[in-house]
Design a protein around this motif. Sequence first.
Motif, PDB file in Angstrom:
ATOM      1  N   GLU A  16      65.761  40.427 -27.447  1.00 46.63           N
ATOM      2  CA  GLU A  16      65.181  40.748 -28.630  1.00 46.63           C
ATOM      3  C   GLU A  16      63.939  39.786 -28.894  1.00 46.63           C
ATOM      4  O   GLU A  16      62.876  40.243 -29.549  1.00 46.63           O
ATOM      5  CB  GLU A  16      66.179  40.878 -29.827  1.00 46.63           C
ATOM      6  N   THR A  17      64.112  38.565 -28.571  1.00 43.47           N
ATOM      7  CA  THR A  17      63.290  37.517 -28.607  1.00 43.47           C
ATOM      8  C   THR A  17      62.494  36.886 -27.373  1.00 43.47           C
ATOM      9  O   THR A  17      61.677  36.279 -27.515  1.00 43.47           O
ATOM     10  CB  THR A  17      63.883  36.320 -29.477  1.00 43.47           C
ATOM     11  N   GLY A  18      63.066  37.211 -26.362  1.00 39.67           N
ATOM     12  CA  GLY A  18      62.937  36.659 -25.051  1.00 39.67           C
ATOM     13  C   GLY A  18      63.290  35.151 -24.891  1.00 39.67           C
ATOM     14  O   GLY A  18      62.861  34.844 -23.703  1.00 39.67           O
ATOM     15  N   ALA A  19      64.174  34.928 -25.660  1.00 37.30           N
ATOM     16  CA  ALA A  19      64.639  33.528 -25.660  1.00 37.30           C
ATOM     17  C   ALA A  19      65.690  33.407 -24.313  1.00 37.30           C
ATOM     18  O   ALA A  19      66.549  34.296 -23.861  1.00 37.30           O
ATOM     19  CB  ALA A  19      65.400  33.046 -26.870  1.00 37.30           C
ATOM     20  N   CYS A  76      58.735  30.959 -17.850  1.00 38.37           N
ATOM     21  CA  CYS A  76      59.022  32.022 -18.409  1.00 38.37           C
ATOM     22  C   CYS A  76      59.275  31.763 -19.962  1.00 38.37           C
ATOM     23  O   CYS A  76      60.566  31.595 -20.109  1.00 38.37           O
ATOM     24  CB  CYS A  76      60.358  32.533 -17.587  1.00 38.37           C
ATOM     25  N   THR A  77      58.343  31.879 -20.660  1.00 36.79           N
ATOM     26  CA  THR A  77      58.295  31.568 -21.896  1.00 36.79           C
ATOM     27  C   THR A  77      59.019  32.811 -22.680  1.00 36.79           C
ATOM     28  O   THR A  77      59.132  33.806 -22.260  1.00 36.79           O
ATOM     29  CB  THR A  77      56.929  31.258 -22.566  1.00 36.79           C
ATOM     30  N   PRO A  78      59.471  32.649 -23.848  1.00 36.80           N
ATOM     31  CA  PRO A  78      60.117  33.625 -24.559  1.00 36.80           C
ATOM     32  C   PRO A  78      59.046  34.748 -24.777  1.00 36.80           C
ATOM     33  O   PRO A  78      59.480  36.000 -24.625  1.00 36.80           O
ATOM     34  CB  PRO A  78      60.295  32.916 -25.925  1.00 36.80           C
ATOM     35  N   GLU A  79      57.810  34.535 -25.108  1.00 34.98           N
ATOM     36  CA  GLU A  79      56.998  35.513 -25.197  1.00 34.98           C
ATOM     37  C   GLU A  79      56.938  36.478 -23.992  1.00 34.98           C
ATOM     38  O   GLU A  79      56.797  37.790 -23.861  1.00 34.98           O
ATOM     39  CB  GLU A  79      55.495  35.087 -25.569  1.00 34.98           C
TER      40      GLU A  79
END
Lengths: 783, 286, 161
Positions: free
Chosen positions: A646-649, A768-771
Amino acid sequence: MTETLETVPEVGRARRRKEDTRLVTGRTRWTDNIQLPGMLYVAFLRSPMAHARITRVDVSAARRRPGVVAAFSGRDFADEQGSLPCAWPVTEDMVQPDHPPMAVDTVRYVGEAVACVVATDRYRAADALEAIEVEYEPLPPVLDMNEALKPGSPKVHEAGNKAFTWKFSNGDVEAAFRDAPVVIDRRYRQQRLIPSAMEPRAVVVDTDGETFTLYSATQIPHILRVMLALTTGIPEHRLRVIAPDVGGGFGSKLQVTAEEVLCLLICRRLGKPVKWTESRTEGNLTVHHGRDQLQHIEIAAERDGRIRGIRVNLLADMGAYLMLVTPGVPLLGAFMYNGIYKMDAYDFTCTGVFTTKMPTDAYRGAGRPEATYALERAMDELAHELGLDPIELRRRNWIKHEEFPYTTIAGLTYDSGNYEAATEKALALFGYDKLRAEQADRRERKDPVQLGIGVSTYTEMCGLAPSRVLGSLSYGAGGWEHADVRVLPTGKVEVVTGSSPHGQGHETAWSQIVADQLGVPFEDVTVIHGDTASSHKGMDTYGSRSLAVGGIAIVRACEKVREKARQIAAHLLEASPDDIEFDRGVFRVRGTQSGKTIQEIALATFAAHNLPDGVEPRLDASATFDPENFSFPHGTHLCAVEVDTETGAVKIRSYVAVDDVGTVVNPLIVEGQVHGGIAQGIGQALFEEAVYDPEGNLLTTTMADYLLPSAADLPDFVTDRTETPATSNPLGVKGVGEAGTIASTPAVVNAIVDALRPYGVHDVPMPCTPERVWRAVQEGAAS
Amino acid sequence: MIPAPFDYVRPGSLDEAVTALADAGEDAKVLAGGQSLLPLLRLRLAYPSTLVDIGRVPELKGVRDEGDHVFIGAMTTHDEVLHSDLVRAECPLVALATATVADPAVRHRGTFGGALAHADPAGDLPAVAVALDMRMVARSRDGEREIPAAGFFVDYLETALGPGEILAGVRVPKLGPGWGFHYEKFHRTAQAWAIVGVAAAVRRSNGTIEEARIGLTNMATRPLRAAAVEQAVRGLAVTDTAALRGAAAHAAENTDPPSDLHGGPDYRRHLAQVLTHRALMAAAAA
Amino acid sequence: MPQITVTVDGITHEVEVEPRLLLVHLLRDRLGKTGTPIGCDTSNCGACTVLMDGKSVKSCSVLAVQADQSDILTIEGLSTDGTWHPLQKAFHEEHALQCGYCTPGMIMASLDLLRENPAPDDDAIRKGLEGNLCRCTGYCNIVRAVRRAAAEMSGREVSAT
């Protein structure tokens, strides 16, 4: 004769480090700590333009500022500053542009020095920079490598934007790909990284009018001395280079920098000691960057997963100039794209491209992490394509333990290895099957937090390097290392090493080696390094070479000392040298209790009252060791990540590393190197990227923008080892400085992609950032 | 890096401070804890003529119970806020958000008032200020005035404080019983600024949400209230995850998020919705 | 120029300083306390951490004038009578440093952490050190060292009472 010796060998012991004493008490000697009487402070004005012609520089107002002693523009140094060296002309037709330490006519990256001031303190120097006037005539920035190679692109240098194309091929690649049942064709981007050693660079230069002493936060005092002599014309024997305590390097201090040359020239002009210390912002702009490659990798394979061949095509961003080993870095990867696998054909092409950015150069792993990343990512893609477990795919392709020594398709001979053992151990520590079960369960439940498992099996060529091989690759120097071992009259030992530590713990590890070799207590050994006056010969520290090359030089020097001692012992004991045996510091007449300790021999040698004819009164020796082969550490790293779709974290849940670095001299140091290497590799996978905007301005100039992981951002690492000794050196050691960084980046990204396979995700660009992870999920779900 | 020169005054009282600030002219700046200002000075992104150091003004320190609200002196450090029993009891949301500000060493120097007056929309406390309708107490030579949080944050790094005005403290209304709180911060590393943050306060009664206050960090050039979510959430059961998610879907309405290295506007809008949902769930369960 | 009085590692100094002088430059350039290094411009790295009146601060983000009348403890003042502090011992024992550049700040931040929480778990240690960056160790051994020092320090306290 007294028996004082420990029976436990020093090599292999978890000795606490000798260097810690000064480091935990603040009694360190960083270059910036050095203050000399009358010292002046240098500050550099740096280009705010990525590419421009300098039409005017006026330093006159700066000269009038309080506390200012001098101010110079590039024009002032034009006749004496020479060109910063590149020691690695990788092809005969390589374009090697002039690289003035201070720009004279043209600037080619943001941060390039265009002027400087010299003042009585650093505050006054910083102030005076603001009084310098510079006028620029903008030229178009060149930022994208593909665009740069197109005809009609603006040029970084007159000779064009292509620095070189370098090729390697072995086997029939066309045949391997023709009718291949499976072909994996992937493109990866090695983002640009900022090495970020914790100690910013600093230079101090002093002179007595005749000779110059240059202190620098450098990994390479010896190479630097030679290069500074060649660049400035100051004779080598009048130049002393000292690397005092150096706070980390990771390749970033493997350089001959503009600031070193310029501070030397300023000191020569003014006849006064000068100091320059960079700010972190300056460092992010102008310490050479790492990585920055566009990789195209293709694997041709059989349906059962066996690799037929690999084809690699790279674009490597050189930045604006070729620095010390800039063009060679991607080529260190050329021999690693086959990894630990067998195949029949391999083809490698690399084109070095100029852009208007900070030059790239060695950063921890230098070429090998890039290669390992592309290979291990592509292997996971192949496993996915074939529906094979990624471990099983690797097992089907790797060189089996009984097949060593093995000559690879890239032409290297791997002397030893046991990929099976390392992998089995890693799988057991990781709890692989249990995690796979949990992954299946989360997928089944459509848990928004998915579990991913990443594997990376790697090897690397390190212990740089056999001089002959370096010569065949057109490198400008050899790869030997030097050591002096001196037994003092009281039996204490001084070791002078040509390697130059900056955190590695040589003082401790070298003491352990010498303690075993000479049978003296660990505490009785002291290690001298990093000063060309006391250590006249060396090739310094990089490429995981210090132990595998420099450590062996010490062994060889100790062997010579032992041989001298044996002669003297035989004489004192009135026996034939052939009858003398050496055991833990004692030279005994075979089959008797009659013997002399090395300390007794040292004293007798000092007195020189009763030495054999023709024997000099000295118990010391030098050795220069040139390895015959690289060493090849290997290992298996496993990473489990939780990805919040959901957030990419991304959260690293567990990380297991089993490395085989051969014989271990000090397990604490080895574990520390692996920990740190893993952290830096994770940094590349998740956090770090040097970003330039479309005008060529670096956006990540501070640690608030260029994100480094803190303790709170990393998990505990589970590390273990297998020990398959190298057969190429007498200690069986391989080197460990870069292993963790090479292995960890693909393990992490493989885990992220593995977590997201159900969402149709097959890649996430680094970091690999959350975005980016979130976008990959969106795009995967949409496709 | 090294700051440019400036003049420095260190008043010993609030009266002296406002006089000094007025006398120093429009290029003067107030130095509170300095944890945001010093990096700006070092990078030479700010060139104040004079720094008025309010670090030794006794009236600006401490936390007091003032009946229907808690007064937090502007120079109360983040660390002192965190350790204040009064704050923890009466304004838990302040404590929760303050605990996420920077790191321990910075929290020892950085101040509650300084963080608000700096008005960084990526800062954690401004969103809490608007969510709780804090009242900012501004002092100048002309006296004292109160500025509601909603009107205090004007734009990026810009507040309604006039020249010569110092933020003396903040009145944080006590919300009374039945409230649950949560601050949801989303950032890339522990030290990094929030990409998006959500400050949520939820009043519950018999398992139903009666009222909510939601502040958004870094969704515009100033902190915002998620008014549409506050509306939509009224009357929902605290355990009704799906309904709360639906309400939270309004979180991005009337926002204008920035674009930077850590995220584009669309990603931030998405995050605002997800994080608002999570913040609501956590606050409702707190 | 303002005159300030600061006590550093037990010695009181009266010095005239420019208002803009950073505390860390006062320590390093004026007082010769080079044990405290500088790693960044933005208070992110924590290498310059010292204790000011008993609490950790980043000395690159404090003006010397702000430190007037304060008591500063640096890494150089941590040993007493030549005996290392438990944190210094623990960092050595656990190999919690490599190049050592972050170590003074890391140890001073750890000291502050243990003042707040004498028995932290690993998560609390990691969170407590979030403002101190290390590029060498990967932090595993730093966490172990802080845990070890915590045990030793609390043991000492227990035996003292």
